[in-house]
Design an enzyme around this catalytic site. Sequence first.
Site, PDB file in Angstrom:
ATOM      1  N   LYS A  77      58.941  35.710  46.531  1.00 20.49           N
ATOM      2  CA  LYS A  77      58.667  36.498  47.727  1.00 20.49           C
ATOM      3  C   LYS A  77      57.208  36.356  48.157  1.00 20.49           C
ATOM      4  CE  LYS A  77      62.238  40.046  47.780  1.00 20.49           C
ATOM      5  NZ  LYS A  77      62.512  41.484  47.968  1.00 20.49           N
ATOM      6  N   ASP A 110      56.316  17.533  49.592  1.00 21.70           N
ATOM      7  CA  ASP A 110      57.314  18.485  50.104  1.00 21.70           C
ATOM      8  C   ASP A 110      56.994  18.869  51.543  1.00 21.70           C
ATOM      9  OD1 ASP A 110      59.640  19.935  49.922  1.00 21.70           O
ATOM     10  OD2 ASP A 110      58.710  21.690  48.994  1.00 21.70           O
ATOM     11  N   LYS A 122      51.910  35.078  47.398  1.00 22.30           N
ATOM     12  CA  LYS A 122      53.182  34.519  46.940  1.00 22.30           C
ATOM     13  C   LYS A 122      53.386  34.906  45.479  1.00 22.30           C
ATOM     14  CE  LYS A 122      54.269  30.364  48.201  1.00 22.30           C
ATOM     15  NZ  LYS A 122      54.240  28.906  48.464  1.00 22.30           N
ATOM     16  N   TYR A 136      60.062  29.600  45.753  1.00 25.16           N
ATOM     17  CA  TYR A 136      59.027  30.052  44.820  1.00 25.16           C
ATOM     18  C   TYR A 136      59.190  31.525  44.490  1.00 25.16           C
ATOM     19  CZ  TYR A 136      54.252  30.812  43.036  1.00 25.16           C
ATOM     20  OH  TYR A 136      53.168  31.129  42.274  1.00 25.16           O
TER      21      TYR A 136
END
Length: 957
Positions: A643, A754, A658, A641
């Site tokens: 850092k 996921d 995020k 995604y």
Amino acid sequence: MGERILIPLLLSFNCLLFALAQDATNDFAVLKSLRDSWQSQTLNWEGSDPCNGWDGIKCNKNSRVISISLTDIGLTGQLSGDIGSLSELTNLDLSYNRGLTGPLPSEIGKLKKLSRLILVSCGFTGRIPDEIGSLQQLEFLSLNSNNFVGPIPPSTGNLSNLTWLDLDDNHLNGSIPVSSGTTPGLDMLHNALHLYFNSLQLPVFLHLGKNRLSGEIPPKLFSSKMTLIHVIFDSNKLVGSIPGTIGLVKSLTAVRFENNSLDGNVPQTFNNLIHVTDLLLSNNKLQGPLPNLTGMSSLQYLDLSNNSFDESSFPLWLSNLKNLTTLQMESVNLNGNIPISLFSLAYLQNVVLRNNNHISGTLDIGSNYSNHLKLLDLKSNSILDFKQRNDQLEGITIILVANPICTETGAMQEGYCNMHNIISDTKPQNKCTFGTCSPDQILSPKCKCGYPYTGTLTCRVPSFLEGRNISSLEEDLTHQLQSNNLPVDAVSLVILDPLSMLEFIIQIFPQGQDHFKQEDISRISLFMGNLSATSAFNFITGNQGGPKDSRNSSSTAIIIGAAVGGCVLLVLLVLAGVYAFHQKRRAERAISRSNPFGNWDPNKSNCGTPQLKAARQFSFKEIKKYTNNFSPDNDIGSGGYGKVYRGTLPSGQVVAIKRAQKESKQGAPEFKAEIELLSRVHHKNLVSLVGFCFEREEQMLVYEFVSNGTLKDALTGKSGILLSWSRRLKVALGAARGLAYLHEHADPPIIHRDIKSNNILLDENYTAKVADFGLSKSILDDEKDHVTTQVKGTMGYLDPDYYTSQQLTEKSDVYSFGVLMLELITAKKPIERGKFIVKEVRSTIDKTKELYHLHEILDPAICSGSSLEGFEKFVDLAMECVEDSGVNRPSMSDVVKEIEDMLRSVGLHLTSESVTSTSSSYRYQEVITVSSHQDHPCSNESFASSAEHLYSKNEPS
């Protein structure tokens, strides 16, 4: 002569009036100072007279402030030390304002007339000040559900008038203070003996559960002078034996010591406690003979489970407990037959004797069994036969799974051999037949759409719920709220913990409107707080969704009048109006495509979803400030995604931010959809979304900060965290519970898609939290069987059924979870050096050998500090989860139940584990006990030696 006397009297009277006026003025200044240190959108403290119309303020006849009661009004900020200047204050209640943070000021000790200090479910941090012991008039002290740390102040023992001490659910540590010489302690609270109320001695409630208190329970704590009603010390780190002096406190009605590390024998002096209804000693290390508690004639709820008692035959004295409703004696080394007389107890409802007992022979519950009997759980015993037929026991759940009657006699078709789940108390499904609510509203039990006030409710005295189903409890709470003139239409309860049924989500629905006004919320919070003070419940507030108070409708009338008056003009301008309208709509659509959050107001819409807490929209400028301009020092990781940065909000809350990299950014509508999904799910095993930022082409998600990083980092040694077998089971259980919530309790259900070790985070207590919902999918009503969608996920964890058919189901998450379970025992990547972990384990398993012959591929650290009790069951469950066909895999709720059973089994054999902080690093003091390779579960010589070598150092490698 008379004049000489009168003049000084007049002067004195004027001075007194002047002093009173000065004091009242001082109170006004203090309240202004408090207002300046707080923020609240609803607090009405305007004007020059606090005694006239100021929210939550009460004054005496001299205009001095005597009470501040501001419950659940969204206060943020800190409590100023100026509070100590309100010298006439007798009541201070700021409960359910989570935004109130920082320390409790020491100046609180100046409030010499204070009798009630109630700060339940705020965000206070730091130590409880020693000055608290100066409040000699204090009767009620509730500081539960905050973030207080440090020891309990010994000065608390000076509070001679105290009848209620509630410090539950904090982070308090150290030992329980008792008096020594000139130092006070909690044993001095017996002075309440001299207080009377309606000719009865005032009871004392001592609630210290869910903290980190350590050391032994001092025998001096209890004495015959005390009028204690409750002793609740559950879920701490207490060691040593239970002092026999507890039998001196004959006023007790509830004793809870479960979930500690207590050992030694159960004192026979418990038999002096003839008024105790609830005794919970489960999940300790208690030893010696099973106690004979015949004298505890009032017992209703008894739980001695998961201790190390000597092997003994079934205790006959249990049949003498005439009031017994629930008996839990799981894993206590019982053997022999259960006497029929036990089942004839008139009020008996639940009997749980499962696991690591050796109850044998023929099960016979007789013909005169209790009319209230609901559950008999004898899983994993040695029952050979069952006298009654299953169809004769309608309404009773009988569980005999893993007994010889099921495994050796061919009775597997019987219901009691196939039932894996305890049937918990459920209420009738909502039978509303008309319409549905808008997405941001919830349907009440009375078939009305609205925005309920939501929180959690925990029962502290389990016997309170005995004999009551959920529906009757809802009706009782509704009646109590309505009886207090609160505009409540209905109450709905949802069980959070089906195993114990002691924790609920409570939804309170408004009457005559679709939402509560702020003053109604404050009154409801105050009532629920007082209900908690009756000892049965602990109430923690949530939030109300939906719109805030309606505005005055007069403006609508004005607009209508103006429209009518100007209708001729409207006709003349209609063409221009239509043109302008279409132009505006085109602009709005363009803006919506580029920024779907243009009209986002979480305070009003709650993100368009029913939830406990809205997602806050942060500006880019705020995020930069919280991360120190995205400083490398705050960089705590990265992934597909982007850092992740550590940030600190003005409230002091630490968050993880995020920040999406350019190539991973979603479209704006998709980003909004993800936030709405995240805002809808709330569970202790799911990472909570705090907010987001959508500005300057940035897409950032702000989550709660989870201190111990990812499970992957723990397994690879990167984080330096030691994961013993018992901890791995707890991690598996936490992740499973989070997934079960998504699949079965989210509305609509959610498939994560996921699940992997990188997306399981560990908090400071090693509780697992499922994270990263970027690929998650909601299951709509017309997609109950499956969702046809493009395949997404991580190779190695990906469900082969989903991969080939592109049909996504909950069983796809189950497969990924099975891979995660194998990763937990091997610490290997799912695909490593061309080897697939599922195939490798499947080809290596030999069930005729120890540890299924998996020594060569297991993580050597797995044997640190504990035996591998339940290992084979864990492997069997993992292999069921990774079955090629989804229909052959268990549900996540089945997985949760199986892991819970394993964890209870492990609890009997845990060695001493502790993680203590040294400066900024951790030292591990976990002992490897591999005394003999012949009898140790990790008996493969090279495997055992590698485990000893790996963890022989004090510092993690």
